[in-house]
Design a protein around this motif. Structure first.
Motif, PDB file in Angstrom:
ATOM      1  N   THR A 108       0.853  -1.176   0.000  1.00  0.00           N
ATOM      2  CA  THR A 108       0.000   0.000   0.000  1.00  0.00           C
ATOM      3  C   THR A 108       0.894   1.231   0.000  1.00  0.00           C
ATOM      4  OG1 THR A 108      -0.101   0.216   2.414  1.00  0.00           O
ATOM      5  CG2 THR A 108      -1.715  -1.250   1.368  1.00  0.00           C
ATOM      6  N   ARG A 109       0.299   2.385  -0.247  1.00  0.00           N
ATOM      7  CA  ARG A 109       1.096   3.611  -0.268  1.00  0.00           C
ATOM      8  C   ARG A 109       1.763   3.866   1.090  1.00  0.00           C
ATOM      9  NH1 ARG A 109       1.199   7.898  -3.630  1.00  0.00           N
ATOM     10  NH2 ARG A 109      -0.594   7.106  -4.759  1.00  0.00           N
ATOM     11  N   GLY A 110       1.030   3.607   2.170  1.00  0.00           N
ATOM     12  CA  GLY A 110       1.608   3.810   3.493  1.00  0.00           C
ATOM     13  C   GLY A 110       2.763   2.879   3.758  1.00  0.00           C
ATOM     14  N   GLU A 111       2.605   1.602   3.388  1.00  0.00           N
ATOM     15  CA  GLU A 111       3.684   0.638   3.573  1.00  0.00           C
ATOM     16  C   GLU A 111       4.908   1.028   2.758  1.00  0.00           C
ATOM     17  OE1 GLU A 111       0.444  -2.986   4.124  1.00  0.00           O
ATOM     18  OE2 GLU A 111       1.771  -2.955   2.372  1.00  0.00           O
ATOM     19  N   PHE A 112       4.670   1.461   1.509  1.00  0.00           N
ATOM     20  CA  PHE A 112       5.797   1.845   0.665  1.00  0.00           C
ATOM     21  C   PHE A 112       6.536   3.050   1.234  1.00  0.00           C
ATOM     22  CE2 PHE A 112       7.929   4.063  -2.729  1.00  0.00           C
ATOM     23  CZ  PHE A 112       8.581   3.030  -3.397  1.00  0.00           C
ATOM     24  N   ALA A 113       5.778   4.035   1.721  1.00  0.00           N
ATOM     25  CA  ALA A 113       6.413   5.229   2.278  1.00  0.00           C
ATOM     26  C   ALA A 113       7.305   4.874   3.461  1.00  0.00           C
ATOM     27  CB  ALA A 113       5.348   6.237   2.701  1.00  0.00           C
ATOM     28  N   ILE A 114       6.845   3.972   4.309  1.00  0.00           N
ATOM     29  CA  ILE A 114       7.644   3.533   5.455  1.00  0.00           C
ATOM     30  C   ILE A 114       8.895   2.807   4.987  1.00  0.00           C
ATOM     31  CG2 ILE A 114       7.680   1.895   7.387  1.00  0.00           C
ATOM     32  CD1 ILE A 114       4.765   2.686   7.919  1.00  0.00           C
ATOM     33  N   LEU A 115       8.723   1.889   4.044  1.00  0.00           N
ATOM     34  CA  LEU A 115       9.855   1.110   3.550  1.00  0.00           C
ATOM     35  C   LEU A 115      10.861   1.998   2.820  1.00  0.00           C
ATOM     36  CD1 LEU A 115      10.694  -1.816   3.704  1.00  0.00           C
ATOM     37  CD2 LEU A 115       9.549  -2.210   1.515  1.00  0.00           C
ATOM     38  N   ALA A 116      10.370   2.974   2.065  1.00  0.00           N
ATOM     39  CA  ALA A 116      11.269   3.891   1.361  1.00  0.00           C
ATOM     40  C   ALA A 116      12.097   4.704   2.344  1.00  0.00           C
ATOM     41  CB  ALA A 116      10.462   4.816   0.450  1.00  0.00           C
ATOM     42  N   ALA A 117      11.463   5.183   3.414  1.00  0.00           N
ATOM     43  CA  ALA A 117      12.195   5.957   4.417  1.00  0.00           C
ATOM     44  C   ALA A 117      13.248   5.114   5.120  1.00  0.00           C
ATOM     45  CB  ALA A 117      11.214   6.534   5.437  1.00  0.00           C
ATOM     46  N   MET A 118      12.873   3.923   5.524  1.00  0.00           N
ATOM     47  CA  MET A 118      13.786   3.079   6.285  1.00  0.00           C
ATOM     48  C   MET A 118      14.912   2.522   5.422  1.00  0.00           C
ATOM     49  SD  MET A 118      11.062   1.088   8.744  1.00  0.00           S
ATOM     50  CE  MET A 118      12.214   0.710  10.055  1.00  0.00           C
ATOM     51  N   SER A 119      14.634   2.253   4.151  1.00  0.00           N
ATOM     52  CA  SER A 119      15.682   1.722   3.278  1.00  0.00           C
ATOM     53  C   SER A 119      16.742   2.773   2.964  1.00  0.00           C
ATOM     54  CB  SER A 119      15.067   1.192   1.972  1.00  0.00           C
ATOM     55  OG  SER A 119      14.446   2.237   1.241  1.00  0.00           O
TER      56      SER A 119
ATOM     57  N   HIS B  50       5.680  10.860   9.813  1.00  0.00           N
ATOM     58  CA  HIS B  50       6.073  12.012   8.999  1.00  0.00           C
ATOM     59  C   HIS B  50       6.243  11.621   7.535  1.00  0.00           C
ATOM     60  CE1 HIS B  50       8.035  15.758   7.856  1.00  0.00           C
ATOM     61  NE2 HIS B  50       9.002  15.045   7.327  1.00  0.00           N
ATOM     62  N   HIS B  51       6.613  10.373   7.293  1.00  0.00           N
ATOM     63  CA  HIS B  51       6.847   9.921   5.929  1.00  0.00           C
ATOM     64  C   HIS B  51       5.610   9.317   5.290  1.00  0.00           C
ATOM     65  CE1 HIS B  51      11.209  10.493   5.972  1.00  0.00           C
ATOM     66  NE2 HIS B  51      11.162  10.089   7.228  1.00  0.00           N
ATOM     67  N   THR B  52       4.508   9.261   6.013  1.00  0.00           N
ATOM     68  CA  THR B  52       3.315   8.647   5.437  1.00  0.00           C
ATOM     69  C   THR B  52       2.295   9.700   5.054  1.00  0.00           C
ATOM     70  OG1 THR B  52       2.461   8.199   7.676  1.00  0.00           O
ATOM     71  CG2 THR B  52       3.679   6.426   6.563  1.00  0.00           C
ATOM     72  N   ARG B  53       1.299   9.977   5.936  1.00  0.00           N
ATOM     73  CA  ARG B  53       0.188  10.844   5.546  1.00  0.00           C
ATOM     74  C   ARG B  53      -0.245  11.706   6.718  1.00  0.00           C
ATOM     75  NH1 ARG B  53      -0.333   5.754   4.098  1.00  0.00           N
ATOM     76  NH2 ARG B  53      -1.127   5.389   6.163  1.00  0.00           N
ATOM     77  N   GLY B  54      -1.142  12.654   6.434  1.00  0.00           N
ATOM     78  CA  GLY B  54      -1.708  13.462   7.495  1.00  0.00           C
ATOM     79  C   GLY B  54      -2.975  12.829   8.032  1.00  0.00           C
ATOM     80  N   ILE B  55      -2.824  11.888   8.968  1.00  0.00           N
ATOM     81  CA  ILE B  55      -3.974  11.207   9.554  1.00  0.00           C
ATOM     82  C   ILE B  55      -4.169  11.725  10.972  1.00  0.00           C
ATOM     83  CG2 ILE B  55      -4.972   8.934  10.067  1.00  0.00           C
ATOM     84  CD1 ILE B  55      -2.920   7.753   8.178  1.00  0.00           C
ATOM     85  N   ASP B  56      -5.395  11.672  11.496  1.00  0.00           N
ATOM     86  CA  ASP B  56      -5.667  12.118  12.857  1.00  0.00           C
ATOM     87  C   ASP B  56      -4.715  11.457  13.837  1.00  0.00           C
ATOM     88  OD1 ASP B  56      -7.748  13.689  12.051  1.00  0.00           O
ATOM     89  OD2 ASP B  56      -9.263  12.142  12.364  1.00  0.00           O
ATOM     90  N   ARG B  57      -4.132  12.231  14.736  1.00  0.00           N
ATOM     91  CA  ARG B  57      -3.135  11.702  15.661  1.00  0.00           C
ATOM     92  C   ARG B  57      -3.711  10.656  16.603  1.00  0.00           C
ATOM     93  NH1 ARG B  57       1.688  13.501  15.786  1.00  0.00           N
ATOM     94  NH2 ARG B  57       2.003  12.642  17.862  1.00  0.00           N
ATOM     95  N   SER B  58      -5.017  10.654  16.814  1.00  0.00           N
ATOM     96  CA  SER B  58      -5.617   9.677  17.714  1.00  0.00           C
ATOM     97  C   SER B  58      -5.457   8.253  17.203  1.00  0.00           C
ATOM     98  CB  SER B  58      -7.107   9.984  17.907  1.00  0.00           C
ATOM     99  OG  SER B  58      -7.789   9.932  16.662  1.00  0.00           O
ATOM    100  N   SER B  59      -5.168   8.105  15.919  1.00  0.00           N
ATOM    101  CA  SER B  59      -5.055   6.758  15.356  1.00  0.00           C
ATOM    102  C   SER B  59      -3.690   6.475  14.741  1.00  0.00           C
ATOM    103  CB  SER B  59      -6.121   6.561  14.278  1.00  0.00           C
ATOM    104  OG  SER B  59      -7.415   6.694  14.802  1.00  0.00           O
ATOM    105  N   THR B  60      -2.787   7.400  14.758  1.00  0.00           N
ATOM    106  CA  THR B  60      -1.565   7.258  13.983  1.00  0.00           C
ATOM    107  C   THR B  60      -0.652   6.139  14.471  1.00  0.00           C
ATOM    108  OG1 THR B  60      -0.587   8.980  15.332  1.00  0.00           O
ATOM    109  CG2 THR B  60      -1.497   9.620  13.195  1.00  0.00           C
ATOM    110  N   GLU B  61      -0.416   6.024  15.756  1.00  0.00           N
ATOM    111  CA  GLU B  61       0.510   5.003  16.230  1.00  0.00           C
ATOM    112  C   GLU B  61      -0.003   3.611  15.908  1.00  0.00           C
ATOM    113  OE1 GLU B  61       1.822   5.383  20.222  1.00  0.00           O
ATOM    114  OE2 GLU B  61       2.757   7.339  19.897  1.00  0.00           O
ATOM    115  N   ARG B  62      -1.296   3.394  16.076  1.00  0.00           N
ATOM    116  CA  ARG B  62      -1.885   2.114  15.736  1.00  0.00           C
ATOM    117  C   ARG B  62      -1.761   1.845  14.236  1.00  0.00           C
ATOM    118  NH1 ARG B  62      -2.939  -3.055  16.122  1.00  0.00           N
ATOM    119  NH2 ARG B  62      -5.076  -3.680  15.618  1.00  0.00           N
ATOM    120  N   THR B  63      -1.925   2.873  13.438  1.00  0.00           N
ATOM    121  CA  THR B  63      -1.816   2.719  11.991  1.00  0.00           C
ATOM    122  C   THR B  63      -0.401   2.317  11.583  1.00  0.00           C
ATOM    123  OG1 THR B  63      -3.522   4.385  11.662  1.00  0.00           O
ATOM    124  CG2 THR B  63      -2.122   3.892   9.780  1.00  0.00           C
ATOM    125  N   ILE B  64       0.616   2.970  12.161  1.00  0.00           N
ATOM    126  CA  ILE B  64       2.003   2.617  11.863  1.00  0.00           C
ATOM    127  C   ILE B  64       2.274   1.174  12.245  1.00  0.00           C
ATOM    128  CG2 ILE B  64       4.413   3.063  12.485  1.00  0.00           C
ATOM    129  CD1 ILE B  64       3.241   5.133  10.595  1.00  0.00           C
TER     130      ILE B  64
END
Length: 223
Positions: free
Chosen positions: A154-165, A179-193
Motif C-alpha cells: 500500500t502507499r503507506g507501507e511503501f512510504a515507510i519502507l522507502a524511508a527506512m531503506s 512524517h513519511h506517510t500521511r496526514g492522519i488524525d493523531r488519535s489513530s496514527t501510532e496504531r496505523t504505523i
C-alpha cells in the motif's frame, strides 16, 4: 499546485461545497454521485487525487478504493460517517492515503488535500533504487522486490519502507515514520504505523524489520 481532483460524494450539497473549495485553490474538480460513476470516471480522466465517500449507491467507496488500488497509485482520501478504529484501519488496508470522518470542516479537508499533493512528488521524483539485504525499493516505479520477487505494498507501507531503506539500521520512532506517510488524525496514527509494520513483516520477513522496544523500528539486512 494545480491538480485534477475527482470528488465522489452522493450528497449533492456537500459535493458542491467541496467543488467550490477546490476551484478556489486552483484545482480542476470533477464531481460524481455514485460508486460506479466514480470508478468509470477515474479510469477515464486519471485524476491526481480522489475524494471518496464510503457510503454511496451502486458501489460503496471501499469497493471503489479496492478496485482502483489494484489498477493505479492514485491518491485516495476517504470520507466516512463511521468513527470506529476498525473502519479507519479497513480503509487504510484497502490502500486509502488518508481518512476523514464526517462531519468535517471543508478547511480541514483542503488542508489534508494539500498535504497529500505536496508529498506525492517526493516518491515520484526520487531517482534511486535502494537495496537492503535482498529488499529492493525502486522509488521511481513504486516497486518493491524481495529476493527478486515483486510484492504489493500500500502507499503507506511503501512510504515507510522507502524511508527506512534510505537509512538501514537506523531506529525510526512511530512519529518519525508518520512524517513519511500521511496526514492522519493523531488519535489513530501510532496504531496505523503498527499495522503497516505488521503487514510489511509478513511481506518482507520479520527478521528484516526489527522492533527496538521502547523506541521504534529499524530495517536490517536480515539473517
Amino acid at each position: 499546485m494545480c491538480a485534477k481532483v475527482l470528488v465522489a460524494e452522493d450528497d449533492p450539497r456537500q459535493a458542491e461545497v467541496v467543488r467550490r473549495y477546490l476551484l478556489a485553490e486552483g484545482h480542476d474538480p470533477v464531481v460524481v454521485h455514485d460508486g460506479r460513476a466514480a470508478l468509470e470516471t477515474a479510469r477515464r480522466i486519471s485524476p491526481d487525487l480522489i475524494v471518496l465517500d464510503v457510503m454511496m449507491p451502486e458501489l460503496d467507496g471501499l469497493h471503489v478504493c479496492r478496485t482502483l488500488r489494484a489498477e493505479s497509485d492514485v491518491l485516495v482520501l476517504m470520507l466516512t460517517a463511521k468513527r470506529t478504529e476498525e473502519d479507519l484501519l479497513l480503509g487504510l488496508e484497502l490502500g486509502a492515503d488518508d481518512y476523514l470522518v464526517k462531519p468535517y470542516s471543508p478547511r480541514e479537508l483542503m488542508a489534508r488535500i494539500r498535504t497529500l499533493l505536496r508529498r506525492r512528488p517526493v516518491v515520484k521524483d526520487a531517482l534511486d533504487v535502494r537495496e537492503v539485504g535482498g529488499v529492493s525499493v525502486d522509488q521511481t516505479s513504486h516497486r518493491v522486490t524481495v529476493d527478486g520477487s515483486p510484492i504489493e505494498c500500500t502507499r503507506g507501507e511503501f512510504a515507510i519502507l522507502a524511508a527506512m531503506s534510505g537509512q538501514p539500521e537506523r531506529v525510526f520512532s512511530r512519529a518519525q515514520l508518520l512524517h513519511h506517510t500521511r496526514g492522519i488524525d493523531r488519535s489513530s496514527t501510532e496504531r496505523t504505523i503498527d499495522m503497516h509494520v505488521m503487514n510489511l513483516r509478513r511481506k518482507i520477513g520479520s527478521e528484516r524489520l526489527v522492533t527496538v522496544y521502547g523506541i521504534g523500528y529499524k530495517l536490517v539486512a536480515g539473517a
